[in-house]
Structures are given as structure tokens and as C-alpha cells.
Motif scaffolding. Sequence first.
Motif, mmCIF file in Angstrom:
data_model
loop_
_atom_site.group_PDB
_atom_site.id
_atom_site.type_symbol
_atom_site.label_atom_id
_atom_site.label_comp_id
_atom_site.label_asym_id
_atom_site.label_seq_id
_atom_site.Cartn_x
_atom_site.Cartn_y
_atom_site.Cartn_z
ATOM 1 N N ILE A 170 31.946 28.116 14.509
ATOM 2 C CA ILE A 170 31.237 28.009 15.734
ATOM 3 C C ILE A 170 29.931 28.272 15.592
ATOM 4 O O ILE A 170 28.827 27.768 15.783
ATOM 5 C CB ILE A 170 31.689 28.466 17.138
ATOM 6 C CG1 ILE A 170 33.021 28.173 17.321
ATOM 7 C CG2 ILE A 170 30.806 28.394 18.180
ATOM 8 C CD1 ILE A 170 33.744 28.825 18.517
ATOM 9 N N ALA A 171 29.635 29.488 14.947
ATOM 10 C CA ALA A 171 28.247 30.040 14.757
ATOM 11 C C ALA A 171 27.639 29.218 13.807
ATOM 12 O O ALA A 171 26.371 29.025 13.664
ATOM 13 C CB ALA A 171 28.427 31.590 14.042
ATOM 14 N N ASP A 172 28.192 28.481 12.580
ATOM 15 C CA ASP A 172 27.820 27.821 11.628
ATOM 16 C C ASP A 172 27.233 26.589 12.177
ATOM 17 O O ASP A 172 25.945 26.065 12.060
ATOM 18 C CB ASP A 172 28.841 27.607 10.424
ATOM 19 C CG ASP A 172 28.978 28.649 9.709
ATOM 20 O OD1 ASP A 172 28.309 29.499 9.492
ATOM 21 O OD2 ASP A 172 30.130 28.463 8.911
ATOM 22 N N ARG A 173 28.041 26.211 13.084
ATOM 23 C CA ARG A 173 27.726 24.755 13.698
ATOM 24 C C ARG A 173 26.308 25.056 14.615
ATOM 25 O O ARG A 173 25.202 24.080 14.855
ATOM 26 C CB ARG A 173 28.638 24.328 14.857
ATOM 27 C CG ARG A 173 28.231 23.001 15.405
ATOM 28 C CD ARG A 173 28.168 21.884 14.511
ATOM 29 N NE ARG A 173 27.918 20.603 15.455
ATOM 30 C CZ ARG A 173 26.738 19.960 15.645
ATOM 31 N NH1 ARG A 173 25.882 20.709 14.755
ATOM 32 N NH2 ARG A 173 26.512 19.026 16.369
ATOM 33 N N LEU A 174 26.267 26.239 15.194
ATOM 34 C CA LEU A 174 25.320 26.529 15.991
ATOM 35 C C LEU A 174 24.040 26.772 15.488
ATOM 36 O O LEU A 174 22.786 26.101 15.673
ATOM 37 C CB LEU A 174 25.418 27.666 16.891
ATOM 38 C CG LEU A 174 24.383 28.068 17.925
ATOM 39 C CD1 LEU A 174 23.965 27.078 18.872
ATOM 40 C CD2 LEU A 174 25.069 29.653 18.823
ATOM 41 N N ALA A 175 23.916 27.365 14.346
ATOM 42 C CA ALA A 175 22.877 27.600 13.371
ATOM 43 C C ALA A 175 22.238 26.244 12.812
ATOM 44 O O ALA A 175 20.866 26.093 12.715
ATOM 45 C CB ALA A 175 23.417 28.281 12.063
ATOM 46 N N GLY A 176 23.217 25.108 12.666
ATOM 47 C CA GLY A 176 22.786 23.841 12.339
ATOM 48 C C GLY A 176 22.117 23.238 13.606
ATOM 49 O O GLY A 176 20.867 22.671 13.196
ATOM 50 N N VAL A 177 22.349 23.337 14.720
ATOM 51 C CA VAL A 177 21.791 22.969 16.095
ATOM 52 C C VAL A 177 20.308 23.586 16.053
ATOM 53 O O VAL A 177 19.180 23.018 16.247
ATOM 54 C CB VAL A 177 22.602 23.291 17.289
ATOM 55 C CG1 VAL A 177 21.832 22.997 18.494
ATOM 56 C CG2 VAL A 177 23.730 22.409 17.030
ATOM 57 N N ALA A 205 36.853 21.943 13.994
ATOM 58 C CA ALA A 205 37.192 22.977 13.129
ATOM 59 C C ALA A 205 37.735 24.152 13.661
ATOM 60 O O ALA A 205 39.104 24.417 13.004
ATOM 61 C CB ALA A 205 35.677 23.596 12.712
ATOM 62 N N VAL A 206 37.864 24.348 14.960
ATOM 63 C CA VAL A 206 38.732 25.229 15.433
ATOM 64 C C VAL A 206 40.247 24.714 15.522
ATOM 65 O O VAL A 206 41.282 25.479 15.496
ATOM 66 C CB VAL A 206 38.191 25.610 16.884
ATOM 67 C CG1 VAL A 206 39.166 26.420 17.772
ATOM 68 C CG2 VAL A 206 36.922 26.267 16.800
ATOM 69 N N ALA A 207 40.306 23.506 16.015
ATOM 70 C CA ALA A 207 41.546 22.862 16.128
ATOM 71 C C ALA A 207 42.423 22.974 14.455
ATOM 72 O O ALA A 207 43.442 23.182 14.519
ATOM 73 C CB ALA A 207 41.545 21.526 16.378
ATOM 74 N N VAL A 209 29.303 37.211 20.515
ATOM 75 C CA VAL A 209 29.404 37.180 19.188
ATOM 76 C C VAL A 209 29.068 36.134 18.499
ATOM 77 O O VAL A 209 28.451 36.275 17.456
ATOM 78 C CB VAL A 209 30.825 37.591 19.074
ATOM 79 C CG1 VAL A 209 31.597 37.242 17.584
ATOM 80 C CG2 VAL A 209 31.464 38.860 19.446
ATOM 81 N N VAL A 210 29.233 34.939 19.175
ATOM 82 C CA VAL A 210 28.769 33.731 18.504
ATOM 83 C C VAL A 210 27.002 33.715 18.509
ATOM 84 O O VAL A 210 26.375 33.349 17.318
ATOM 85 C CB VAL A 210 29.212 32.455 19.370
ATOM 86 C CG1 VAL A 210 28.477 31.275 18.950
ATOM 87 C CG2 VAL A 210 30.685 32.235 18.954
ATOM 88 N N ALA A 211 26.682 34.000 19.740
ATOM 89 C CA ALA A 211 25.128 34.113 19.675
ATOM 90 C C ALA A 211 24.544 35.152 18.670
ATOM 91 O O ALA A 211 23.692 34.625 17.764
ATOM 92 C CB ALA A 211 24.560 34.671 21.108
ATOM 93 N N GLU A 212 25.037 36.205 18.290
ATOM 94 C CA GLU A 212 24.690 37.151 17.317
ATOM 95 C C GLU A 212 25.004 36.773 15.841
ATOM 96 O O GLU A 212 24.007 36.927 15.033
ATOM 97 C CB GLU A 212 25.339 38.694 17.582
ATOM 98 C CG GLU A 212 24.939 39.277 18.729
ATOM 99 C CD GLU A 212 25.678 40.520 19.126
ATOM 100 O OE1 GLU A 212 26.771 40.816 18.384
ATOM 101 O OE2 GLU A 212 25.600 40.955 20.300
ATOM 102 N N GLU A 213 26.196 36.145 15.783
ATOM 103 C CA GLU A 213 26.322 35.585 14.236
ATOM 104 C C GLU A 213 25.451 34.484 13.910
ATOM 105 O O GLU A 213 24.918 34.518 12.768
ATOM 106 C CB GLU A 213 27.883 35.290 14.104
ATOM 107 C CG GLU A 213 28.807 36.297 14.095
ATOM 108 C CD GLU A 213 28.898 37.275 12.949
ATOM 109 O OE1 GLU A 213 28.377 36.601 12.016
ATOM 110 O OE2 GLU A 213 28.834 38.277 13.256
ATOM 111 N N ALA A 238 25.005 25.219 24.385
ATOM 112 C CA ALA A 238 25.921 25.334 23.275
ATOM 113 C C ALA A 238 27.082 25.974 23.909
ATOM 114 O O ALA A 238 27.158 27.231 23.960
ATOM 115 C CB ALA A 238 25.647 26.168 22.097
ATOM 116 N N ASP A 239 28.388 25.076 23.913
ATOM 117 C CA ASP A 239 29.533 25.562 24.712
ATOM 118 C C ASP A 239 30.344 25.981 23.796
ATOM 119 O O ASP A 239 30.770 25.465 22.552
ATOM 120 C CB ASP A 239 30.173 24.556 25.340
ATOM 121 C CG ASP A 239 31.384 25.101 26.294
ATOM 122 O OD1 ASP A 239 32.313 25.380 25.653
ATOM 123 O OD2 ASP A 239 31.173 25.194 27.508
ATOM 124 N N CYS A 240 30.917 27.469 23.707
ATOM 125 C CA CYS A 240 31.581 27.968 22.609
ATOM 126 C C CYS A 240 33.000 27.188 22.244
ATOM 127 O O CYS A 240 33.834 27.132 21.581
ATOM 128 C CB CYS A 240 31.957 29.449 22.615
ATOM 129 S SG CYS A 240 30.377 30.577 22.403
#
Length: 271
Positions: free
Chosen positions: A246-253, A143-145, A44-48, A134-136
Motif C-alpha cells: 500500500i505504501a509503495d502505491r501511495l509513494a507512486g501517487v 496486491a493485498v488480495a 503506518v501507511v502514511a509513515e512508510e 488514498a484509502d488503505c
Amino acid sequence: MHELSWDEIAAQLAVDDVALLPIGATEQHGHHAPLLLDTGWASVVAEEAARRANCLAAPPLHYGWSHGHMAFPGTLGLRAETLTAVAVDIGECLVRHGFRRIVLVNGNRMANLAPLEIAAVKLRMATGALVAVADCGLLARGAVAGLSEGGPGTLGHAGESETSLVLAYYPHLTDMARAPGGFVAQVRGAAPRHGHYTLDARLDGDSVSMPHLPEEFRARTEARQGVVGDDSLASAEKGRAMVAAIADRLAGVIAAMRRTEVTVRIPPIVA
């Protein structure tokens, strides 16, 4: 990627060279959640993130380093060196096709880290490709906390965040009537069992890594069905919000990786 034809992938490679490789696990998550939960995180994170960054996500790997849960039926895992080798093999295939920037998206939060970090180094050294892990569980901890209602520790295995994930994306496989509910804080001492990383930014502090045996983990969590954390606070809305963070952060990476010059050496095909 696996939903496209080869010429569609070639067309994408003509304009972009980023590939995300979701890697999860098949392991227990209590009575209420399916064994695919960790692969769910990765997929889900990878797809988003792929939608946000306009790149491709490869098919997920459903097996990870799940030795710690082998006391629970259905858990299926790979040896650490096997997981490393599989990640390297798939990564080399991606490089041969023209992908120059690869992200290993780890859904088996922290547990897969050591084998995947070794795989990333091996791929980088062998091919020159830019490789990240990238660890979910670690990519957007703050952000998750901040999206969580519970106190420190509620984001553990099959707890507030993971149960929210399956309620949001796999509700047909989730049965909250079978969840243990509530939360029992884990004993924390001079040698915490969680290792050098924590899923919850609110639990950061001095640490040492001390692996547990599968039967030890089962005995320690038997009353809570193998659950660590607070599933009672989970919601589908939280699950979607956490994935988005998480997906937003990964897109930034990914954006940062695209700004890095890469020179690649194509590895030989080894059968």
C-alpha cells in the motif's frame, strides 16, 4: 510532523510541499484487536509512504465516521459533516504553511470515504491545492488480495488483513487467544450491504449501497464478536507485506502529484 520543531518543518517546506494527513477511527475490531486499528492503518501507511517519498506525515486523526459500530462499547465517532469540516480545517492550515499537495490517508477503510471525498473537493475548490484521498483498503486491492491465503471475503472487518496489521505493528495490544477464528461467508444478494465498494478485488460485481443500523451489524456478527473476515489466517509477516504494498502505491501517487502544476490561493484564517 509532530515530532519536529517548527523550523525543521520550514526547512522541509523549502524543498518539498507534500503533506500526508492520516485519518483513522476509534471503533471495535472484535475481542482480539484494539480500537485503534483503523488509525493504525492510516498512521503506518502514511509513515512508510513518507519515508519512501521523502515528505511529511501530519499527526493522525483518531476519530472517523463510525456510526455503524456504535452498538459496541468504546466506539467513538464524528458526524459525517464534522469529519468533513475537521479535514478541511486541517487541510487549510497545511495550505497556509506552504503545503501545496495534500493526501488524506484513510485508515477507516471505505467508511470514511464519503466525508473525506467531500473534504477533498472543498479544499481543492477553496484553495487550488492538489488534494487526494488514498484509502488503505482500496489503494492496492490487487496486491493485498494476492498476499492473502483465504478465499473471497476473508479481508473484511478485523479479518485476515486487519488482524495481520495489528500483529505486525501492535502485537502488544493484540490477543489471538480471544479471536473467533475461521470464517463465515456473508450472505450476498441483490442488495449487498457492503455498498458500492469492496475491500477485496475478488468480490467485485454489481452493487447497491444499503447502510446498516448499528444494532443490525452487532446482531449479524454477534457470534463472531463483531468480526467479518478470517482472522485465523493473519500473520505479522503478511501485515508488513500488505503495508509495504500500500505504501509503495501511495509513494507512486505522490510522485504523480509532484508532476502536476499547482496554483494556490491562501484561505483566510477563520477563528
